[in-house]
Design an enzyme around this catalytic site. Sequence first.
Site, PDB file in Angstrom:
ATOM      1  CE  LYS A 234      -7.503   5.985   0.683  1.00  0.00           C
ATOM      2  NZ  LYS A 234      -8.595   6.719   0.022  1.00  0.00           N
TER       3      LYS A 234
ATOM      4  CE1 TYR B  76      -4.139   1.498  -0.297  1.00  0.00           C
ATOM      5  CE2 TYR B  76      -3.544   2.760   1.657  1.00  0.00           C
ATOM      6  CZ  TYR B  76      -4.392   2.531   0.584  1.00  0.00           C
ATOM      7  OH  TYR B  76      -5.477   3.352   0.389  1.00  0.00           O
TER       8      TYR B  76
HETATM    9  P1  NAD Z   1     -12.618   2.984  -8.340  1.00  0.00           P
HETATM   10  O1  NAD Z   1     -11.496   2.790  -9.290  1.00  0.00           O
HETATM   11  O2  NAD Z   1     -13.945   2.485  -8.739  1.00  0.00           O
HETATM   12  O3  NAD Z   1     -12.763   4.521  -7.938  1.00  0.00           O
HETATM   13  C1  NAD Z   1     -11.662   5.384  -7.850  1.00  0.00           C
HETATM   14  C2  NAD Z   1     -12.120   6.699  -8.426  1.00  0.00           C
HETATM   15  O4  NAD Z   1     -11.117   7.694  -8.287  1.00  0.00           O
HETATM   16  C3  NAD Z   1     -12.444   6.592  -9.929  1.00  0.00           C
HETATM   17  O5  NAD Z   1     -13.777   6.941 -10.146  1.00  0.00           O
HETATM   18  C4  NAD Z   1     -11.507   7.601 -10.552  1.00  0.00           C
HETATM   19  O6  NAD Z   1     -12.090   8.251 -11.654  1.00  0.00           O
HETATM   20  C5  NAD Z   1     -11.278   8.550  -9.380  1.00  0.00           C
HETATM   21  N1  NAD Z   1     -10.097   9.395  -9.560  1.00  0.00           N
HETATM   22  C6  NAD Z   1      -8.798   9.028  -9.632  1.00  0.00           C
HETATM   23  N2  NAD Z   1      -8.023  10.094  -9.884  1.00  0.00           N
HETATM   24  C7  NAD Z   1      -8.860  11.168  -9.971  1.00  0.00           C
HETATM   25  C8  NAD Z   1      -8.676  12.548 -10.239  1.00  0.00           C
HETATM   26  N3  NAD Z   1      -7.459  13.051 -10.506  1.00  0.00           N
HETATM   27  N4  NAD Z   1      -9.756  13.357 -10.238  1.00  0.00           N
HETATM   28  C9  NAD Z   1     -10.995  12.864 -10.014  1.00  0.00           C
HETATM   29  N5  NAD Z   1     -11.241  11.565  -9.757  1.00  0.00           N
HETATM   30  C10 NAD Z   1     -10.177  10.732  -9.751  1.00  0.00           C
HETATM   31  O7  NAD Z   1     -12.123   2.312  -6.963  1.00  0.00           O
HETATM   32  P2  NAD Z   1     -12.754   2.331  -5.493  1.00  0.00           P
HETATM   33  O8  NAD Z   1     -12.139   1.168  -4.827  1.00  0.00           O
HETATM   34  O9  NAD Z   1     -14.202   2.466  -5.560  1.00  0.00           O
HETATM   35  O10 NAD Z   1     -12.094   3.630  -4.835  1.00  0.00           O
HETATM   36  C11 NAD Z   1     -12.850   4.669  -4.237  1.00  0.00           C
HETATM   37  C12 NAD Z   1     -12.274   5.062  -2.890  1.00  0.00           C
HETATM   38  O11 NAD Z   1     -12.393   3.964  -1.999  1.00  0.00           O
HETATM   39  C13 NAD Z   1     -10.805   5.446  -2.902  1.00  0.00           C
HETATM   40  O12 NAD Z   1     -10.601   6.537  -2.036  1.00  0.00           O
HETATM   41  C14 NAD Z   1     -10.147   4.217  -2.321  1.00  0.00           C
HETATM   42  O13 NAD Z   1      -8.923   4.529  -1.692  1.00  0.00           O
HETATM   43  C15 NAD Z   1     -11.188   3.814  -1.311  1.00  0.00           C
HETATM   44  N6  NAD Z   1     -11.074   2.449  -0.793  1.00  0.00           N
HETATM   45  C16 NAD Z   1     -11.048   1.379  -1.651  1.00  0.00           C
HETATM   46  C17 NAD Z   1     -10.944   0.086  -1.141  1.00  0.00           C
HETATM   47  C18 NAD Z   1     -10.878  -1.116  -2.040  1.00  0.00           C
HETATM   48  O14 NAD Z   1     -10.375  -2.160  -1.623  1.00  0.00           O
HETATM   49  N7  NAD Z   1     -11.378  -1.032  -3.273  1.00  0.00           N
HETATM   50  C19 NAD Z   1     -10.880  -0.108   0.251  1.00  0.00           C
HETATM   51  C20 NAD Z   1     -10.926   1.007   1.099  1.00  0.00           C
HETATM   52  C21 NAD Z   1     -11.016   2.282   0.556  1.00  0.00           C
HETATM   53  O1  0WE Z   2      -6.924   2.898  -1.895  1.00  0.00           O
HETATM   54  C1  0WE Z   2      -6.864   1.864  -2.519  1.00  0.00           C
HETATM   55  C2  0WE Z   2      -6.256   1.826  -3.908  1.00  0.00           C
HETATM   56  C3  0WE Z   2      -5.963   3.188  -4.430  1.00  0.00           C
HETATM   57  C4  0WE Z   2      -5.162   3.212  -5.700  1.00  0.00           C
HETATM   58  C5  0WE Z   2      -5.194   2.213  -6.675  1.00  0.00           C
HETATM   59  C6  0WE Z   2      -4.437   2.342  -7.822  1.00  0.00           C
HETATM   60  C7  0WE Z   2      -4.379   1.273  -8.887  1.00  0.00           C
HETATM   61  C8  0WE Z   2      -4.077   1.877 -10.245  1.00  0.00           C
HETATM   62  C9  0WE Z   2      -4.338   4.295  -5.893  1.00  0.00           C
HETATM   63  N1  0WE Z   2      -3.577   4.426  -7.005  1.00  0.00           N
HETATM   64  C10 0WE Z   2      -3.627   3.482  -7.969  1.00  0.00           C
HETATM   65  N2  0WE Z   2      -2.850   3.666  -9.081  1.00  0.00           N
HETATM   66  C11 0WE Z   2      -2.986   2.906 -10.187  1.00  0.00           C
HETATM   67  O2  0WE Z   2      -2.228   3.070 -11.168  1.00  0.00           O
HETATM   68  N3  0WE Z   2      -7.324   0.722  -1.922  1.00  0.00           N
HETATM   69  C12 0WE Z   2      -7.730   0.762  -0.535  1.00  0.00           C
HETATM   70  C13 0WE Z   2      -7.352  -0.611  -2.596  1.00  0.00           C
HETATM   71  C14 0WE Z   2      -6.052  -1.255  -2.307  1.00  0.00           C
HETATM   72  O3  0WE Z   2      -4.947  -0.973  -3.025  1.00  0.00           O
HETATM   73  C15 0WE Z   2      -3.901  -1.690  -2.483  1.00  0.00           C
HETATM   74  C16 0WE Z   2      -4.364  -2.451  -1.397  1.00  0.00           C
HETATM   75  C17 0WE Z   2      -5.754  -2.168  -1.284  1.00  0.00           C
HETATM   76  C18 0WE Z   2      -6.688  -2.717  -0.249  1.00  0.00           C
HETATM   77  C19 0WE Z   2      -2.567  -1.720  -2.844  1.00  0.00           C
HETATM   78  C20 0WE Z   2      -1.690  -2.536  -2.140  1.00  0.00           C
HETATM   79  C21 0WE Z   2      -2.142  -3.283  -1.060  1.00  0.00           C
HETATM   80  C22 0WE Z   2      -3.489  -3.236  -0.683  1.00  0.00           C
END
Ligand code: NAD
Ligand code: 0WE
Length: 272
Positions: free
Chosen positions: A173, A166
């Site tokens: 975060k 991460y």
């Molecule tokens: P996702 O890819 O569906 O959503 C990520 C969003 O970020 C996308 O809609 C993308 O367009 C937007 N984004 C990225 N760069 C941007 C920019 N410069 N301007 C505007 N928008 C931008 O993935 P997700 O998992 O739904 O992620 C949403 C949130 O949830 C994030 O903050 C992520 O850290 C958080 N989150 C995800 C997980 C997981 O495991 N998927 C767990 C905990 C928290």
């Molecule tokens: O916040 C996240 C992921 C956010 C994210 C994901 C990407 C993939 C594509 C930020 N930047 C990028 N850049 C890219 O090019 N999560 C909470 C999901 C997530 O991501 C991980 C996790 C988990 C959970 C990455 C490593 C280990 C665990």
Amino acid sequence: MSSELGGFLRGRRALVTGVASPRSIAWGIAQALHAAGAELAFTYQNEKLRTRVEQLAAGTGSELVLPLDVTEEGQIEALFERLAGAWDHLDILVHSMAFAPREALEGSFTAGCTRQAWHTAQEVSAYSLVALARAALPLMGEGPEAGDRALLTLSYLGAERVVPNYNVMGPAKAALESAVRYLAADLGPRGIRVNAISAGPIRTLAASGIGGFRQMLEHVAAHAPLRRNVTIEEVGRAAAFLCSGLASGITGEILYVDAGYHVMGVTAPAAG
Ligand code: NAD
Ligand code: 0WE
């Protein structure tokens, strides 16, 4: 769904950022807000995503779909100028975005955490919450029915604990969660509550291509108190709660929606 949740957000106006696909956490939140009676507007990051977000928005009866790339100068202000043309106030703002350069999300934290990776992760994943809050203030902090407005963001356990790979997103975060507390203190007197949901891992676009993500999902399912992963629907329902009058006494909070995983200290099997 609508009857299950009741109409506890009827007539509330919500702007949802971060929808990129039907798997997006923001989409789970949008559906729950809609089911609870809210009226929605959406943003999309770029032209590639525009049609998809418009189609998803239409499914919630929304035709307010506006561009927002938080790294583009002026787009945040432009967004709220356009929104103000359609709505005289905004009750709910959902911030659901994060980004770091992919190379920084693998291998050594020390080696991969470059100045550029740090700046990008902080700008998109943490600073954007504060910038959006500031630009939304004229619509959220004043006007008709001011009081009990809500800002919500998405965080992850990596803010507080070390999660392999991460990396640079951890400090981003952590900054985001701290900003939730500072915004809560600053905006509380205007009736705006500010909270975060710390979600367990979910397979979304942001998780695709993360090395070992499947194993992480399996590890959580094996060791979380509920012995499973969480869904975007579960995050959505918790989000609807936090953004509603049901949570009128809650601000500055990080609510874990992670099947209880974060309470575990040691995940080894019990002795005996
Ligand atoms: P996702 O890819 O569906 O959503 C990520 C969003 O970020 C996308 O809609 C993308 O367009 C937007 N984004 C990225 N760069 C941007 C920019 N410069 N301007 C505007 N928008 C931008 O993935 P997700 O998992 O739904 O992620 C949403 C949130 O949830 C994030 O903050 C992520 O850290 C958080 N989150 C995800 C997980 C997981 O495991 N998927 C767990 C905990 C928290
Ligand atoms: O916040 C996240 C992921 C956010 C994210 C994901 C990407 C993939 C594509 C930020 N930047 C990028 N850049 C890219 O090019 N999560 C909470 C999901 C997530 O991501 C991980 C996790 C988990 C959970 C990455 C490593 C280990 C665990």
